[in-house]
Every structure is written in structure tokens, then in C-alpha cells.
Design a protein around this motif. Sequence first.
Motif, PDB file in Angstrom:
ATOM      1  N   PRO A  62     -17.531   4.088 -11.942  1.00  0.00           N
ATOM      2  CA  PRO A  62     -17.682   5.528 -11.681  1.00  0.00           C
ATOM      3  C   PRO A  62     -16.297   6.150 -11.496  1.00  0.00           C
ATOM      4  CG  PRO A  62     -18.201   4.268  -9.713  1.00  0.00           C
ATOM      5  CD  PRO A  62     -17.988   3.258 -10.816  1.00  0.00           C
ATOM      6  N   THR A  63     -15.966   7.126 -12.304  1.00  0.00           N
ATOM      7  CA  THR A  63     -14.609   7.675 -12.285  1.00  0.00           C
ATOM      8  C   THR A  63     -14.592   9.165 -11.981  1.00  0.00           C
ATOM      9  OG1 THR A  63     -14.617   8.145 -14.676  1.00  0.00           O
ATOM     10  CG2 THR A  63     -13.874   5.963 -13.980  1.00  0.00           C
ATOM     11  N   ASP A  64     -13.468   9.588 -11.458  1.00  0.00           N
ATOM     12  CA  ASP A  64     -13.207  11.006 -11.213  1.00  0.00           C
ATOM     13  C   ASP A  64     -11.698  11.151 -11.058  1.00  0.00           C
ATOM     14  OD1 ASP A  64     -12.731  13.548  -9.768  1.00  0.00           O
ATOM     15  OD2 ASP A  64     -14.921  13.611  -9.654  1.00  0.00           O
ATOM     16  N   PRO A  65     -11.088  12.119 -11.741  1.00  0.00           N
ATOM     17  CA  PRO A  65      -9.626  12.292 -11.629  1.00  0.00           C
ATOM     18  C   PRO A  65      -9.134  12.451 -10.196  1.00  0.00           C
ATOM     19  CG  PRO A  65     -10.484  13.590 -13.455  1.00  0.00           C
ATOM     20  CD  PRO A  65     -11.678  13.042 -12.715  1.00  0.00           C
ATOM     21  N   LEU A  66      -9.992  12.949  -9.308  1.00  0.00           N
ATOM     22  CA  LEU A  66      -9.583  13.136  -7.920  1.00  0.00           C
ATOM     23  C   LEU A  66      -9.269  11.818  -7.231  1.00  0.00           C
ATOM     24  CD1 LEU A  66     -12.035  15.930  -6.714  1.00  0.00           C
ATOM     25  CD2 LEU A  66      -9.608  16.148  -7.265  1.00  0.00           C
ATOM     26  N   TRP A  67      -9.834  10.717  -7.749  1.00  0.00           N
ATOM     27  CA  TRP A  67      -9.565   9.419  -7.142  1.00  0.00           C
ATOM     28  C   TRP A  67      -8.089   9.041  -7.247  1.00  0.00           C
ATOM     29  CZ3 TRP A  67     -12.243   7.095  -3.671  1.00  0.00           C
ATOM     30  CH2 TRP A  67     -13.622   7.247  -3.622  1.00  0.00           C
ATOM     31  N   HIS A  68      -7.391   9.632  -8.213  1.00  0.00           N
ATOM     32  CA  HIS A  68      -5.955   9.344  -8.303  1.00  0.00           C
ATOM     33  C   HIS A  68      -5.245   9.804  -7.030  1.00  0.00           C
ATOM     34  CE1 HIS A  68      -2.080   8.713 -10.354  1.00  0.00           C
ATOM     35  NE2 HIS A  68      -1.680   9.729  -9.617  1.00  0.00           N
ATOM     36  N   HIS A  69      -5.601  10.990  -6.551  1.00  0.00           N
ATOM     37  CA  HIS A  69      -4.974  11.510  -5.334  1.00  0.00           C
ATOM     38  C   HIS A  69      -5.392  10.700  -4.115  1.00  0.00           C
ATOM     39  CE1 HIS A  69      -3.620  14.834  -7.764  1.00  0.00           C
ATOM     40  NE2 HIS A  69      -4.876  15.111  -8.103  1.00  0.00           N
ATOM     41  N   VAL A  70      -6.655  10.285  -4.097  1.00  0.00           N
ATOM     42  CA  VAL A  70      -7.122   9.424  -2.997  1.00  0.00           C
ATOM     43  C   VAL A  70      -6.353   8.109  -3.018  1.00  0.00           C
ATOM     44  CG1 VAL A  70      -9.088   8.161  -2.064  1.00  0.00           C
ATOM     45  CG2 VAL A  70      -9.408  10.468  -3.002  1.00  0.00           C
ATOM     46  N   GLY A  71      -6.165   7.569  -4.230  1.00  0.00           N
ATOM     47  CA  GLY A  71      -5.414   6.329  -4.363  1.00  0.00           C
ATOM     48  C   GLY A  71      -3.975   6.482  -3.918  1.00  0.00           C
ATOM     49  N   ASP A  72      -3.357   7.613  -4.261  1.00  0.00           N
ATOM     50  CA  ASP A  72      -1.978   7.865  -3.829  1.00  0.00           C
ATOM     51  C   ASP A  72      -1.894   7.899  -2.304  1.00  0.00           C
ATOM     52  OD1 ASP A  72      -0.987   7.938  -6.369  1.00  0.00           O
ATOM     53  OD2 ASP A  72      -0.860  10.122  -6.498  1.00  0.00           O
ATOM     54  N   ALA A  73      -2.834   8.606  -1.684  1.00  0.00           N
ATOM     55  CA  ALA A  73      -2.830   8.709  -0.222  1.00  0.00           C
ATOM     56  C   ALA A  73      -3.032   7.336   0.416  1.00  0.00           C
ATOM     57  CB  ALA A  73      -3.917   9.676   0.235  1.00  0.00           C
ATOM     58  N   ALA A  74      -3.970   6.562  -0.146  1.00  0.00           N
ATOM     59  CA  ALA A  74      -4.218   5.216   0.385  1.00  0.00           C
ATOM     60  C   ALA A  74      -3.002   4.321   0.191  1.00  0.00           C
ATOM     61  CB  ALA A  74      -5.438   4.611  -0.303  1.00  0.00           C
ATOM     62  N   ALA A  75      -2.315   4.483  -0.941  1.00  0.00           N
ATOM     63  CA  ALA A  75      -1.119   3.678  -1.204  1.00  0.00           C
ATOM     64  C   ALA A  75      -0.022   3.997  -0.193  1.00  0.00           C
ATOM     65  CB  ALA A  75      -0.628   3.932  -2.626  1.00  0.00           C
ATOM     66  N   TRP A  76       0.166   5.274   0.114  1.00  0.00           N
ATOM     67  CA  TRP A  76       1.165   5.657   1.099  1.00  0.00           C
ATOM     68  C   TRP A  76       0.806   5.113   2.478  1.00  0.00           C
ATOM     69  CZ3 TRP A  76       5.920   7.270   0.430  1.00  0.00           C
ATOM     70  CH2 TRP A  76       6.269   7.912  -0.754  1.00  0.00           C
ATOM     71  N   MET A  77      -0.476   5.142   2.826  1.00  0.00           N
ATOM     72  CA  MET A  77      -0.910   4.589   4.116  1.00  0.00           C
ATOM     73  C   MET A  77      -0.669   3.085   4.167  1.00  0.00           C
ATOM     74  SD  MET A  77      -4.473   6.672   4.795  1.00  0.00           S
ATOM     75  CE  MET A  77      -4.803   5.676   6.247  1.00  0.00           C
ATOM     76  N   ALA A  78      -0.988   2.402   3.071  1.00  0.00           N
ATOM     77  CA  ALA A  78      -0.764   0.954   3.030  1.00  0.00           C
ATOM     78  C   ALA A  78       0.725   0.640   3.144  1.00  0.00           C
ATOM     79  CB  ALA A  78      -1.327   0.377   1.731  1.00  0.00           C
ATOM     80  N   ALA A  79       1.551   1.434   2.462  1.00  0.00           N
ATOM     81  CA  ALA A  79       3.002   1.226   2.534  1.00  0.00           C
ATOM     82  C   ALA A  79       3.505   1.465   3.952  1.00  0.00           C
ATOM     83  CB  ALA A  79       3.706   2.151   1.546  1.00  0.00           C
ATOM     84  N   ALA A  80       2.955   2.474   4.617  1.00  0.00           N
ATOM     85  CA  ALA A  80       3.362   2.755   5.998  1.00  0.00           C
ATOM     86  C   ALA A  80       2.990   1.605   6.927  1.00  0.00           C
ATOM     87  CB  ALA A  80       2.716   4.054   6.474  1.00  0.00           C
ATOM     88  N   ILE A  81       1.794   1.050   6.732  1.00  0.00           N
ATOM     89  CA  ILE A  81       1.379  -0.110   7.533  1.00  0.00           C
ATOM     90  C   ILE A  81       2.311  -1.287   7.266  1.00  0.00           C
ATOM     91  CG2 ILE A  81      -0.445  -1.829   7.835  1.00  0.00           C
ATOM     92  CD1 ILE A  81      -2.439   0.440   7.238  1.00  0.00           C
ATOM     93  N   GLY A  82       2.673  -1.467   5.981  1.00  0.00           N
ATOM     94  CA  GLY A  82       3.621  -2.521   5.635  1.00  0.00           C
ATOM     95  C   GLY A  82       4.974  -2.292   6.271  1.00  0.00           C
ATOM     96  N   GLY A  83       5.409  -1.041   6.309  1.00  0.00           N
ATOM     97  CA  GLY A  83       6.685  -0.721   6.944  1.00  0.00           C
ATOM     98  C   GLY A  83       6.668  -1.019   8.430  1.00  0.00           C
ATOM     99  N   ARG A  84       5.537  -0.731   9.063  1.00  0.00           N
ATOM    100  CA  ARG A  84       5.422  -1.040  10.495  1.00  0.00           C
ATOM    101  C   ARG A  84       5.476  -2.545  10.720  1.00  0.00           C
ATOM    102  NH1 ARG A  84       4.013   1.062  15.282  1.00  0.00           N
ATOM    103  NH2 ARG A  84       2.760  -0.180  16.716  1.00  0.00           N
ATOM    104  N   TRP A  85       4.826  -3.304   9.844  1.00  0.00           N
ATOM    105  CA  TRP A  85       4.865  -4.764   9.964  1.00  0.00           C
ATOM    106  C   TRP A  85       6.296  -5.272   9.840  1.00  0.00           C
ATOM    107  CZ3 TRP A  85       6.649  -8.730   6.941  1.00  0.00           C
ATOM    108  CH2 TRP A  85       6.267 -10.026   7.315  1.00  0.00           C
ATOM    109  N   VAL A  86       7.029  -4.739   8.869  1.00  0.00           N
ATOM    110  CA  VAL A  86       8.420  -5.154   8.671  1.00  0.00           C
ATOM    111  C   VAL A  86       9.246  -4.821   9.909  1.00  0.00           C
ATOM    112  CG1 VAL A  86      10.520  -4.734   7.338  1.00  0.00           C
ATOM    113  CG2 VAL A  86       8.330  -4.964   6.159  1.00  0.00           C
ATOM    114  N   TYR A  87       9.035  -3.623  10.460  1.00  0.00           N
ATOM    115  CA  TYR A  87       9.807  -3.217  11.638  1.00  0.00           C
ATOM    116  C   TYR A  87       9.540  -4.145  12.822  1.00  0.00           C
ATOM    117  CZ  TYR A  87      11.743  -0.327  15.350  1.00  0.00           C
ATOM    118  OH  TYR A  87      12.490   0.123  16.416  1.00  0.00           O
ATOM    119  N   ARG A  88       8.305  -4.580  12.966  1.00  0.00           N
ATOM    120  CA  ARG A  88       7.953  -5.420  14.108  1.00  0.00           C
ATOM    121  C   ARG A  88       8.311  -6.886  13.889  1.00  0.00           C
ATOM    122  NH1 ARG A  88       1.897  -4.214  15.867  1.00  0.00           N
ATOM    123  NH2 ARG A  88       2.550  -5.664  17.519  1.00  0.00           N
ATOM    124  N   ARG A  89       8.151  -7.371  12.639  1.00  0.00           N
ATOM    125  CA  ARG A  89       8.330  -8.799  12.382  1.00  0.00           C
ATOM    126  C   ARG A  89       9.696  -9.143  11.780  1.00  0.00           C
ATOM    127  NH1 ARG A  89       3.361 -11.447  12.238  1.00  0.00           N
ATOM    128  NH2 ARG A  89       1.943 -10.323  13.643  1.00  0.00           N
TER     129      ARG A  89
END
Length: 231
Positions: free
Chosen positions: A5-32
Motif C-alpha cells: 500500500p503506497t502513498d507519496p506522503l509516506w516519504h515525509h513520514v519516512g524522513d521524519a522517522a529517519a531523523w528520529m532514528a538518527a537522533a536516537i543513534g546520536g544519543r547512544w553515541v554520546y552516552r556510549r
Amino acid sequence: MIVVPTDPLWHHVGDAAAWMAAAIGGRWVYRRRRPAVEALAARTTPGYFLSLALGAVAGAWLFGSLNLRAPSHSIAGALAGAIAGVELWKWRHGVRGSTGGPFVVPLCLGIIVGRWGCLFAGLPDATFGIPTGLPWGVDLGDGIARQPVQIYESLAMLLFLLAYRSALRQERPWAVQHGFHAFVLAYAVQRFVWEFLKPYPSLVFSLNLFHLLMIGLAAYALVWIARSRRL
């Protein structure tokens, strides 16, 4: 064939999720991996991050637009542009050695998550694969089974991330000293392979623009690794 099931809007959702995942990864790096973060902060100024950001934006839109011959953006182009911006800043400020280690985990997570947004965005995202007869081919809305290249890339970078995390825990030299360049090399190799499964126009023989860009990124990584070993 798997109907997605596709919708062009999912690209923006994916971008937002990617930034959140990267931020979580950045926090892990900062702590570990705080010593690596503190070393980066000690060797750089805000201009470093500005050069990184400007290079990423310029590279993303330049290579994305050149590839499709229309306004677009690309994560591969963003990576290449960010590297160019950082290396120029380092050259101007006399900074030697790698500074990219703290970015490896955030970048991997961003790609792993973001590629799923590209998949669910469907055909308008222009990241789809060529037709295939494989049972896991995906139908993105046109009734044609296609190679799920977005999933291939996500899984390939997940495997690299797992190997990298394991190597960090064991203090393996390639991960501790050459982590960023190992990431660039892994990204370039896997992306080079998947490009053969995309309908992008060829520039040199059967190679498209991103094939050539991946060759450049792989060469960059290998030169840095070889040079670091001689220092």
C-alpha cells in the motif's frame, strides 16, 4: 508478488522517522562513545557542522536532480556532499585524521529506517526497482512485480551496523580507527550492486550516475584507510 500500500506522503513520514532514528543513534553515541564525541568537539568549530550541512544539502539536490533530470534529492548525494564540505573545512583549518566516527551509528539508522519510507512512497518516489519474477517482488501500484531495492539497502546497512557495533565492543581497530570510512565503503559497495536493479539512465556503458558516485566514495574510503595506516 507482494502488494505494497503506497502513498507519496509516506516519504515525509519516512524522513521524519529517519531523523528520529538518527537522533536516537546520536544519543547512544554520546552516552556510549563519549570520548570520540569529545574529541570531535575539541578539534572542530561550528563552521565544521555548517560546512557539513551545506555540503549535504547541495549534494542531495545536485545528484538527485542530475539523475532524474528534474528537481529531486538523494541520500547518496547528501553523503557525498557532506564529505566534500567537511574535507574542505578540514583542509582549510589544518585538521588531519578522521572526524566521522561519531556519525556512523546515526547515519546507518537513518538509512535503515528512511528506505522504508521510500518503499511505501511508491512509484512517485522514483527509487523503485526493475521488474522481477522473484516471489518477493513488490507491486507499488502499477501491477508490476519489482525488485524491492529499498529493502535490500535497508537490510544491507542493518547488517553493517550489527557488525560495526560488535567490532566496537571488541575494540577492533577497523571500527575504532576507521569506522566512518568503513561505513562509506560498505555503503558504496552495497549501493553499487543495487543500482543494477534500478531503471536509471546509463551514463558509461551500463553504469548510471550513482554507480560512478559510489566508485568515487569507495575510492575515497580506501585511500583514507590506506593513508591512515601509513601515518
